[in-house]
Write a protein that holds these residues in place. Sequence first.
Motif, PDB file in Angstrom:
ATOM      1  N   VAL A   1     -25.910 -18.988  48.014  1.00  0.00           N
ATOM      2  CA  VAL A   1     -24.708 -19.469  47.541  1.00  0.00           C
ATOM      3  C   VAL A   1     -24.915 -19.411  45.858  1.00  0.00           C
ATOM      4  O   VAL A   1     -25.619 -20.167  45.359  1.00  0.00           O
ATOM      5  CB  VAL A   1     -24.453 -20.892  47.994  1.00  0.00           C
ATOM      6  N   VAL A   2     -23.761 -18.696  45.270  1.00  0.00           N
ATOM      7  CA  VAL A   2     -24.047 -18.451  43.963  1.00  0.00           C
ATOM      8  C   VAL A   2     -22.573 -18.853  43.175  1.00  0.00           C
ATOM      9  O   VAL A   2     -21.661 -18.558  43.713  1.00  0.00           O
ATOM     10  CB  VAL A   2     -23.940 -17.007  43.680  1.00  0.00           C
ATOM     11  N   SER A   3     -22.944 -19.573  41.749  1.00  0.00           N
ATOM     12  CA  SER A   3     -21.948 -19.962  40.931  1.00  0.00           C
ATOM     13  C   SER A   3     -21.946 -18.709  39.875  1.00  0.00           C
ATOM     14  O   SER A   3     -22.752 -18.763  39.241  1.00  0.00           O
ATOM     15  CB  SER A   3     -22.100 -21.458  40.676  1.00  0.00           C
ATOM     16  N   VAL A   4     -20.567 -18.555  39.402  1.00  0.00           N
ATOM     17  CA  VAL A   4     -20.457 -17.738  38.193  1.00  0.00           C
ATOM     18  C   VAL A   4     -19.599 -18.358  37.461  1.00  0.00           C
ATOM     19  O   VAL A   4     -18.415 -18.653  37.764  1.00  0.00           O
ATOM     20  CB  VAL A   4     -20.113 -16.214  38.624  1.00  0.00           C
ATOM     21  N   THR A   5     -20.114 -18.554  35.896  1.00  0.00           N
ATOM     22  CA  THR A   5     -18.979 -18.938  35.065  1.00  0.00           C
ATOM     23  C   THR A   5     -19.139 -17.910  33.867  1.00  0.00           C
ATOM     24  O   THR A   5     -20.032 -17.449  33.623  1.00  0.00           O
ATOM     25  CB  THR A   5     -19.422 -20.077  34.419  1.00  0.00           C
ATOM     26  N   ILE A   6     -17.925 -17.548  33.212  1.00  0.00           N
ATOM     27  CA  ILE A   6     -17.640 -16.502  32.401  1.00  0.00           C
ATOM     28  C   ILE A   6     -16.931 -17.120  31.200  1.00  0.00           C
ATOM     29  O   ILE A   6     -15.796 -17.898  31.270  1.00  0.00           O
ATOM     30  CB  ILE A   6     -16.629 -15.534  32.801  1.00  0.00           C
ATOM     31  N   TRP A   7     -17.436 -16.976  29.983  1.00  0.00           N
ATOM     32  CA  TRP A   7     -16.707 -17.349  28.666  1.00  0.00           C
ATOM     33  C   TRP A   7     -16.372 -16.133  28.186  1.00  0.00           C
ATOM     34  O   TRP A   7     -16.977 -14.907  28.114  1.00  0.00           O
ATOM     35  CB  TRP A   7     -17.801 -18.234  27.643  1.00  0.00           C
TER      36      TRP A   7
ATOM     37  N   SER B   1      -7.063 -15.627  24.417  1.00  0.00           N
ATOM     38  CA  SER B   1      -6.039 -14.734  24.990  1.00  0.00           C
ATOM     39  C   SER B   1      -6.640 -13.696  25.789  1.00  0.00           C
ATOM     40  O   SER B   1      -6.284 -12.514  26.021  1.00  0.00           O
ATOM     41  CB  SER B   1      -5.417 -14.130  23.584  1.00  0.00           C
ATOM     42  N   GLY B   2      -8.101 -13.774  26.141  1.00  0.00           N
ATOM     43  CA  GLY B   2      -8.782 -12.749  26.768  1.00  0.00           C
ATOM     44  C   GLY B   2      -8.246 -12.485  28.323  1.00  0.00           C
ATOM     45  O   GLY B   2      -7.110 -13.060  28.746  1.00  0.00           O
TER      46      GLY B   2
ATOM     47  N   TYR C   1      -9.298 -13.549  31.048  1.00  0.00           N
ATOM     48  CA  TYR C   1      -9.159 -14.721  32.149  1.00  0.00           C
ATOM     49  C   TYR C   1      -8.115 -15.823  31.629  1.00  0.00           C
ATOM     50  O   TYR C   1      -7.850 -16.527  32.452  1.00  0.00           O
ATOM     51  CB  TYR C   1     -10.639 -15.154  32.485  1.00  0.00           C
ATOM     52  N   GLY C   2      -7.799 -15.704  30.333  1.00  0.00           N
ATOM     53  CA  GLY C   2      -6.943 -16.657  29.842  1.00  0.00           C
ATOM     54  C   GLY C   2      -7.502 -18.110  30.060  1.00  0.00           C
ATOM     55  O   GLY C   2      -8.830 -18.399  29.971  1.00  0.00           O
ATOM     56  N   ARG C   3      -6.595 -19.003  30.261  1.00  0.00           N
ATOM     57  CA  ARG C   3      -6.719 -20.242  30.777  1.00  0.00           C
ATOM     58  C   ARG C   3      -6.524 -20.655  32.196  1.00  0.00           C
ATOM     59  O   ARG C   3      -6.365 -21.564  32.804  1.00  0.00           O
ATOM     60  CB  ARG C   3      -5.804 -21.307  30.033  1.00  0.00           C
ATOM     61  N   SER C   4      -6.365 -19.406  33.245  1.00  0.00           N
ATOM     62  CA  SER C   4      -6.027 -19.528  34.424  1.00  0.00           C
ATOM     63  C   SER C   4      -6.947 -20.430  35.254  1.00  0.00           C
ATOM     64  O   SER C   4      -6.641 -20.952  36.241  1.00  0.00           O
ATOM     65  CB  SER C   4      -5.890 -18.039  35.110  1.00  0.00           C
ATOM     66  N   LEU C   5      -8.295 -20.187  35.001  1.00  0.00           N
ATOM     67  CA  LEU C   5      -9.464 -20.911  35.809  1.00  0.00           C
ATOM     68  C   LEU C   5      -9.941 -21.953  35.022  1.00  0.00           C
ATOM     69  O   LEU C   5     -11.170 -22.693  35.519  1.00  0.00           O
ATOM     70  CB  LEU C   5     -10.468 -19.821  36.156  1.00  0.00           C
ATOM     71  N   ASN C   6      -9.453 -22.336  33.910  1.00  0.00           N
ATOM     72  CA  ASN C   6     -10.139 -23.265  33.021  1.00  0.00           C
ATOM     73  C   ASN C   6     -10.152 -24.675  33.792  1.00  0.00           C
ATOM     74  O   ASN C   6     -11.068 -25.698  33.537  1.00  0.00           O
ATOM     75  CB  ASN C   6      -9.327 -23.505  31.529  1.00  0.00           C
TER      76      ASN C   6
ATOM     77  N   LYS D   1     -12.910  -5.063  28.992  1.00  0.00           N
ATOM     78  CA  LYS D   1     -11.831  -5.552  29.889  1.00  0.00           C
ATOM     79  C   LYS D   1     -11.831  -7.107  29.161  1.00  0.00           C
ATOM     80  O   LYS D   1     -10.534  -7.377  29.030  1.00  0.00           O
ATOM     81  CB  LYS D   1     -12.043  -5.776  31.467  1.00  0.00           C
ATOM     82  N   ALA D   2     -13.087  -7.637  29.488  1.00  0.00           N
ATOM     83  CA  ALA D   2     -12.804  -8.950  28.766  1.00  0.00           C
ATOM     84  C   ALA D   2     -13.409  -8.973  27.399  1.00  0.00           C
ATOM     85  O   ALA D   2     -13.849  -8.069  26.661  1.00  0.00           O
ATOM     86  CB  ALA D   2     -13.938  -9.891  29.330  1.00  0.00           C
TER      87      ALA D   2
END
Length: 430
Positions: free
Chosen positions: A81-87, A92-93, A95-100, A200-201
């Motif tokens: 089971v894996v957790s991934v966090t992206i900064w 305005s990137g 991912y924006g703030r959609s998952l914040n 992309k990011a």
Amino acid sequence: MYRVALAVLLLLTACSTIPSTGPLRHQLEDQAGDPAHRQFGLVTIDDRVVNTLASQPAPPFHARFKKYEPPPELPMAVGDVVSVTIWESADSGLYGRSLNATVPEPAELADKLRAAGVKVPSGTLSPNAEAAIFRELAKTAHGQLLLQSLQPAGRAGARIPNQVVGPDGGITIPYGGRIHVAGETPSAVQNAIVLALAGKAIDPQVLVVVKQSDANSVTVAGELIKGARVTLSSGGMRLLAVIGAAGGAKAPVRDTYVELSRKGVTASIPFERLVADPSENIFAEPGDILTLVHRTKVITVFGATGKNTAVTFNADRMFLNEVLAKGGGLNDAQADPRAVYLLRYENGPIARALGEPDPGNRPVPVAYRLDLSDLASYHLAQRFPVRDEDIVYVADAEVTPLEKVLNVFSTITAPVTSAYILCTSGEVQC
């Protein structure tokens, strides 16, 4: 003369058949001294022997396992089971703030909300419940302030929901596609995700954390602990840390043994020694099986002692004088003080140090002899350590079998002698 010879013959025959506690001193030592039929080594306990044993400790527990340094980063595997966090460097990137809003872990978020006075159902929040609470909080100014306080310090990251490494060995990253992770370390996967998001990011930074891994876990079992599978951390976990994570032992430390099975090799160590000696507290490896068992260390005492008994250890170490005392000491009317023996198996290095023939890798049966007719032997007994499963045997004195025969002979002849005296005295008609 014929009658005397017959009596001597009868006595000698009786001596060979009379019950005894065990072999006499000369019988036991004859077995050790016969080169053709040598059953065991005979070693007289003296200062040299005591010092030799003190300088030849038992092989350390960790020596049974060839590799016991800290493991490298643990590779990820199918089923993890894996957790991934992206900064990203700007809001305005990609991912924006959609998952914040999902950055805090569900369990952590629930605890923070309760601490802030928000009524939250017990347990971990489901995604739907989490979203509903956020919508309600956003309706008021106080709720909006509370939402801001829940964000971690610095720029918020986009946390991808936890996912299981699939049968193909991959995980899915939004806009990054399928990333192969099985057999790779978390740091290598982080670099792979950064490459997949390039162009992309906005300057992406990635953190990959393995939340659960059956492949990189240790099984802990036994009668003294609640069974568990403990996932190893990437920095390595030592045996005591694994046992603690599984709930710890539920028995006195001195009676608890830890058995480690790894790649076909099994070895055990007293829990007390594992705690006391940091070098024995080795790093666990994926696939290890730790078993905690209750084992009372016992020494058996036989022969011409106050009582034949099983002596249990009540401390990490015991010495020969303590075992003899717990066995009631030597029987004054029966024991040969020159014939106190301790029997055990010794490994090759100790046997060679004692002057025994080289046994190779085979254990050697050894009988240590202590002569308690010499006062100095009592000091030696205070320094001679005993081990689990040792046997202490005290032989009968050489005269004891003859005394037993004479006692039996007297019970047979006493009635005849008494009748003869009465006849010759004229007290009865014969």
